[in-house]
Design a protein around this motif. Structure first.
Motif, PDB file in Angstrom:
ATOM      1  N   ASP A 160       0.260   2.277  19.392  1.00 24.07           N
ATOM      2  CA  ASP A 160       0.142   3.263  18.316  1.00 24.07           C
ATOM      3  C   ASP A 160       1.205   3.090  17.241  1.00 24.07           C
ATOM      4  N   VAL A 161       2.150   2.168  17.416  1.00 23.93           N
ATOM      5  CA  VAL A 161       3.145   1.878  16.381  1.00 23.93           C
ATOM      6  C   VAL A 161       2.567   0.789  15.487  1.00 23.93           C
ATOM      7  N   VAL A 162       2.262   1.158  14.245  1.00 27.02           N
ATOM      8  CA  VAL A 162       1.561   0.260  13.330  1.00 27.02           C
ATOM      9  C   VAL A 162       2.485  -0.110  12.174  1.00 27.02           C
ATOM     10  N   VAL A 163       2.552  -1.397  11.888  1.00 23.07           N
ATOM     11  CA  VAL A 163       3.291  -1.908  10.737  1.00 23.07           C
ATOM     12  C   VAL A 163       2.340  -2.760   9.914  1.00 23.07           C
ATOM     13  N   ARG A 164       2.191  -2.434   8.649  1.00 25.04           N
ATOM     14  CA  ARG A 164       1.314  -3.175   7.720  1.00 25.04           C
ATOM     15  C   ARG A 164       2.184  -3.850   6.685  1.00 25.04           C
ATOM     16  N   GLU A 165       2.218  -5.198   6.729  1.00 26.58           N
ATOM     17  CA  GLU A 165       3.024  -5.968   5.780  1.00 26.58           C
ATOM     18  C   GLU A 165       2.136  -6.406   4.620  1.00 26.58           C
ATOM     19  N   MET A 166       2.610  -6.178   3.400  1.00 24.63           N
ATOM     20  CA  MET A 166       1.885  -6.574   2.200  1.00 24.63           C
ATOM     21  C   MET A 166       2.886  -6.958   1.118  1.00 24.63           C
ATOM     22  N   THR A 167       2.377  -7.620   0.087  1.00 16.34           N
ATOM     23  CA  THR A 167       3.208  -8.023  -1.042  1.00 16.34           C
ATOM     24  C   THR A 167       2.637  -7.395  -2.306  1.00 16.34           C
ATOM     25  N   PHE A 168       3.485  -6.672  -3.040  1.00 14.85           N
ATOM     26  CA  PHE A 168       3.074  -6.023  -4.286  1.00 14.85           C
ATOM     27  C   PHE A 168       4.019  -6.492  -5.396  1.00 14.85           C
ATOM     28  N   GLY A 169       3.446  -7.068  -6.432  1.00 12.00           N
ATOM     29  CA  GLY A 169       4.293  -7.531  -7.542  1.00 12.00           C
ATOM     30  C   GLY A 169       5.336  -8.518  -7.084  1.00 12.00           C
ATOM     31  N   GLU A 170       4.965  -9.413  -6.145  1.00 10.48           N
ATOM     32  CA  GLU A 170       5.851 -10.437  -5.575  1.00 10.48           C
ATOM     33  C   GLU A 170       7.028  -9.836  -4.810  1.00 10.48           C
ATOM     34  N   ARG A 171       6.923  -8.563  -4.413  1.00 11.96           N
ATOM     35  CA  ARG A 171       7.941  -7.951  -3.552  1.00 11.96           C
ATOM     36  C   ARG A 171       7.327  -7.665  -2.196  1.00 11.96           C
ATOM     37  N   LYS A 172       7.949  -8.201  -1.151  1.00 11.84           N
ATOM     38  CA  LYS A 172       7.451  -7.991   0.207  1.00 11.84           C
ATOM     39  C   LYS A 172       7.724  -6.548   0.635  1.00 11.84           C
ATOM     40  N   THR A 173       6.728  -5.933   1.239  1.00 10.78           N
ATOM     41  CA  THR A 173       6.852  -4.545   1.717  1.00 10.78           C
ATOM     42  C   THR A 173       6.262  -4.441   3.116  1.00 10.78           C
ATOM     43  N   ALA A 174       6.586  -3.351   3.763  1.00 14.65           N
ATOM     44  CA  ALA A 174       6.019  -3.045   5.088  1.00 14.65           C
ATOM     45  C   ALA A 174       5.866  -1.532   5.196  1.00 14.65           C
ATOM     46  N   ILE A 175       4.746  -1.114   5.741  1.00 14.39           N
ATOM     47  CA  ILE A 175       4.470   0.306   5.949  1.00 14.39           C
ATOM     48  C   ILE A 175       4.455   0.579   7.445  1.00 14.39           C
ATOM     49  N   LEU A 176       5.257   1.559   7.870  1.00 16.27           N
ATOM     50  CA  LEU A 176       5.366   1.936   9.283  1.00 16.27           C
ATOM     51  C   LEU A 176       4.794   3.327   9.472  1.00 16.27           C
ATOM     52  N   PHE A 177       3.891   3.500  10.451  1.00 20.27           N
ATOM     53  CA  PHE A 177       3.359   4.822  10.772  1.00 20.27           C
ATOM     54  C   PHE A 177       2.865   4.821  12.207  1.00 20.27           C
ATOM     55  N   MET A 178       2.641   6.021  12.721  1.00 19.82           N
ATOM     56  CA  MET A 178       2.134   6.203  14.076  1.00 19.82           C
ATOM     57  C   MET A 178       0.627   6.451  13.992  1.00 19.82           C
ATOM     58  N   ASN A 179      -0.132   5.565  14.596  1.00 24.41           N
ATOM     59  CA  ASN A 179      -1.580   5.683  14.543  1.00 24.41           C
ATOM     60  C   ASN A 179      -2.029   6.970  15.228  1.00 24.41           C
ATOM     61  N   GLU A 209      11.098  -3.484  16.710  1.00 26.61           N
ATOM     62  CA  GLU A 209      10.669  -4.010  18.004  1.00 26.61           C
ATOM     63  C   GLU A 209      11.577  -3.521  19.125  1.00 26.61           C
ATOM     64  N   ASN A 210      12.871  -3.486  18.866  1.00 25.26           N
ATOM     65  CA  ASN A 210      13.825  -3.122  19.912  1.00 25.26           C
ATOM     66  C   ASN A 210      13.914  -1.618  20.147  1.00 25.26           C
ATOM     67  N   GLU A 211      13.714  -0.816  19.092  1.00 27.78           N
ATOM     68  CA  GLU A 211      14.028   0.611  19.204  1.00 27.78           C
ATOM     69  C   GLU A 211      12.808   1.508  19.411  1.00 27.78           C
ATOM     70  N   ILE A 212      11.674   1.181  18.827  1.00 24.33           N
ATOM     71  CA  ILE A 212      10.511   2.079  18.983  1.00 24.33           C
ATOM     72  C   ILE A 212       9.302   1.376  19.587  1.00 24.33           C
ATOM     73  N   GLY A 213       9.482   0.134  20.038  1.00 23.30           N
ATOM     74  CA  GLY A 213       8.394  -0.526  20.741  1.00 23.30           C
ATOM     75  C   GLY A 213       7.332  -1.135  19.855  1.00 23.30           C
ATOM     76  N   TYR A 214       7.690  -1.526  18.656  1.00 22.24           N
ATOM     77  CA  TYR A 214       6.725  -2.222  17.802  1.00 22.24           C
ATOM     78  C   TYR A 214       6.288  -3.519  18.487  1.00 22.24           C
ATOM     79  N   LYS A 215       5.025  -3.794  18.488  1.00 17.14           N
ATOM     80  CA  LYS A 215       4.359  -4.904  19.183  1.00 17.14           C
ATOM     81  C   LYS A 215       4.235  -4.658  20.680  1.00 17.14           C
ATOM     82  N   THR A 216       4.745  -3.531  21.158  1.00 14.32           N
ATOM     83  CA  THR A 216       4.556  -3.151  22.565  1.00 14.32           C
ATOM     84  C   THR A 216       3.671  -1.915  22.669  1.00 14.32           C
ATOM     85  N   SER A 217       4.023  -0.847  21.964  1.00 10.27           N
ATOM     86  CA  SER A 217       3.204   0.372  21.921  1.00 10.27           C
ATOM     87  C   SER A 217       2.109   0.191  20.879  1.00 10.27           C
TER      88      SER A 217
END
Length: 551
Positions: free
Chosen positions: A91-110, A81-89
């Motif tokens: 085109d900055v996309v973060v997808r949060e999911m849980t796999f095998g009870e481990r929390k993960t997040a995927i970051l990419f530029m739309n 959020e502070n460095e690349i404008g996540y939730k502001t820009s």
């Protein structure tokens, strides 16, 4: 990667990374990793190339302070959020999911990734169970469960951001000190088309585009030489522009390659939004010399031919033109069309082009000199010269005509195609014809100005044509101001400047100065391919003989 895309490298760039064709690896490592991963040959090579780029990138930043990736996912999201404008820009996309009870997040530029490929990766991960991740989760994701051809581990935060901004995807796993970089790039691009500045009657119709991966593939398709090397580096503190240095390892002069690398490594700029032109000015161009010291080309066959001669090519991402280094004045006067015709026709076309270039330089100054001093005019040229000088002095007519041609050239660039014909009629009839009829211009001024303009447009190098125009203006002004001495002194000064000029420590006026009769003859005459048996010695190639050795 499918066979169709391999055969047609200019097609859409789905799931293809820039790094896949721009580094070489030992054969033993390729075979070993290929067997371990169980992938196809092509996917294995691409994956190892990605690892190699990761190693090079990490090695180049050894001197920088390491910036580790936080272990907790909440801390990662806060930094994003502070460095690349996540939730502001948007085109900055973060997808949060849980796999095998481990929390993960995927970051990419739309817009820079292939979403269908990421969807397949996520679909595969949804089958994970807690038992699958009971040990080292990062190792399990990297080596067992992420079904992508090119995945590397990245523990540094700054390097991770650079990869994501370049189109890659970052996978964060909670309570793990590194991210997985997944190469799922899909850059916006157009298909290869014939370059508008380097058209040929016979020959290939493909040309470079703005995507680096496509451009290196077009050359690789023509040069299936295992010695062809693509070395990549990033320039620009903010833009992180990908720059690829291409050469054939056993042909190119190692000192030349090292010199180019050293100059590029010394570039300190915020960025290269104008791509290769800014890179040229930062490394090659010095002072106010108008003559180009590199040759630009948008044709893959032309660049491939230069690489086979022992030259070095420089690809810059987002640019459809490629620089070939070093270059000479004679290189800039040659065109691919000459080599697409028979040697006799090619030689004829080359002579016509040379005549046009020299006419664009000296026709107007010589005519003005003969008009000002009829006593030095040869008897065979008695017909030259106007009966009336017009209402404006000749020097003013020349300067106005030069500016008028430049205005028309710029207007043609900015005018839509549908209006280009109308603009030509306005320029030819309403301006040229009426200016002569009213007595502002002399007919011969318009005639010779048109011949000089055609000679400039016939110059293969657009940059050289513009530089020759400046030389013509200097000669015209020198003749108007100082007559014969002015013409001689200005011509001598320009020749001395070109003689002293060097392109990456190679003489610019070779083979005229220093004189090389054999090379000069090969420039004057387009020799048959079987007679052109040696490479230009100015490039100092490691192998001077072109012909392959026979057993």
């Amino acid at each position: 990667m499918s066979d169709t895309r391999s055969e047609h490298p200019g097609s859409e760039q789905e799931g293809v990374g820039v790094e896949q064709l721009i580094a070489s690896m030992p054969d033993e490592q390729k075979q070993e990793e290929s067997h371990q991963a169980g992938e196809s040959d092509e996917q294995s090579v691409n994956s190892q190339m990605g690892n190699r780029i990761h190693e090079v990138s990490a090695g180049s930043n050894d001197k920088k302070k390491e910036n580790p990736i936080p272990r907790k996912l909440d801390d990662i999201l806060s930094r994003l959020e502070n460095e690349i404008g996540y939730k502001t820009s948007f085109d900055v996309v973060v997808r949060e999911m849980t796999f095998g009870e481990r929390k993960t997040a995927i970051l990419f530029m739309n817009g820079l990734v292939k979403d269908t490929l990421l969807t397949e990766v996520l679909k595969r991960l949804t089958y994970l169970h807690p038992d699958d991740l009971s040990g080292d989760a990062l190792y399990a994701f990297l080596n067992l469960y992420v079904p992508a051809a090119q995945v590397v581990k990245q523990p540094d935060w700054n390097e991770m951001l650079t990869c994501v901004m370049s189109g890659a995807t970052a996978l964060f796993i909670d309570d793990e000190p590194a991210a997985l970089i997944i190469d799922a790039k899909s850059f916006p691009s157009r298909g290869p088309e014939e370059p508008s500045l380097e058209k040929v009657v016979r020959g290939a119709r493909d040309g470079f585009v703005e995507t680096l991966m496509t451009n290196v593939s077009l050359v690789r398709r023509r040069l299936r030489d295992p010695q062809l090397r693509y070395e990549i580096l990033q320039l620009g503190e903010r833009t992180k522009t990908d720059v690829c240095i291409a050469y054939i390892a056993d042909l190119a002069d190692p000192k030349l390659v090292k010199s180019i690398k050293d100059k590029f490594s010394m570039v300190k700029l915020d960025g290269l939004p104008l791509a290769d032109k800014q890179l040229e000015e930062a490394t090659v161009k010095r002072g106010w010399n108008p003559f180009p010291l590199v040759r630009y080309s948008e044709r893959p066959d032309t660049v491939s031919a230069h690489l086979l001669e022992g030259a070095v090519a420089v690809f810059v991402d987002t640019s459809p033109s490629v620089m070939t280094l070093p270059t000479t004045y004679s290189d800039l006067m040659q065109h691919a069309e000459e080599n697409r015709q028979t040697p006799f026709i090619g030689t004829y076309l080359r002579w016509v082009r040379f005549i046009g270039i020299f006419a664009s330089l000296f026709l107007l100054p010589m005519w003005l000199l003969f008009v000002m001093h009829p006593e030095i005019k040869p008897a065979a040229l008695e017909f030259i010269g106007p009966n009336k000088t017009g209402q404006l002095p000749l020097i003013v007519q020349f300067l106005l005509a030069e500016i008028g041609v430049d205005l028309m050239r710029m207007a043609s660039v900015h005018t839509p195609t549908s209006l280009a014909t109308a603009m030509s009629l306005v320029a030819a009839i309403l301006i040229g014809d009426i200016a002569v009829q009213t007595g502002l211009f002399v007919n011969e001024v318009i005639l010779y100005m048109a011949v000089a303009a055609i000679g400039m447009f016939a110059t293969p190098s657009y940059e050289l044509g513009l530089a020759n125009r400046i030389v013509r203006l200097v000669l015209i002004i020198a003749v108007a101001a100082f007559s014969v001495p002015g013409f001689v002194i200005a011509t001598t000064a320009i020749m001395m400047m070109l003689t002293l000029e060097r392109s990456f420590n190679r003489p610019y006026m070779w083979p005229f100065i220093p004189f090389d009769l054999k090379a000069l003859w090969s420039i004057i005459v387009r020799q048959p391919v079987l007679y052109n048996r040696t490479r230009p010695n100015i490039l100092r190639p490691q192998q001077l003989d072109k012909m392959p050795k026979t057993k």
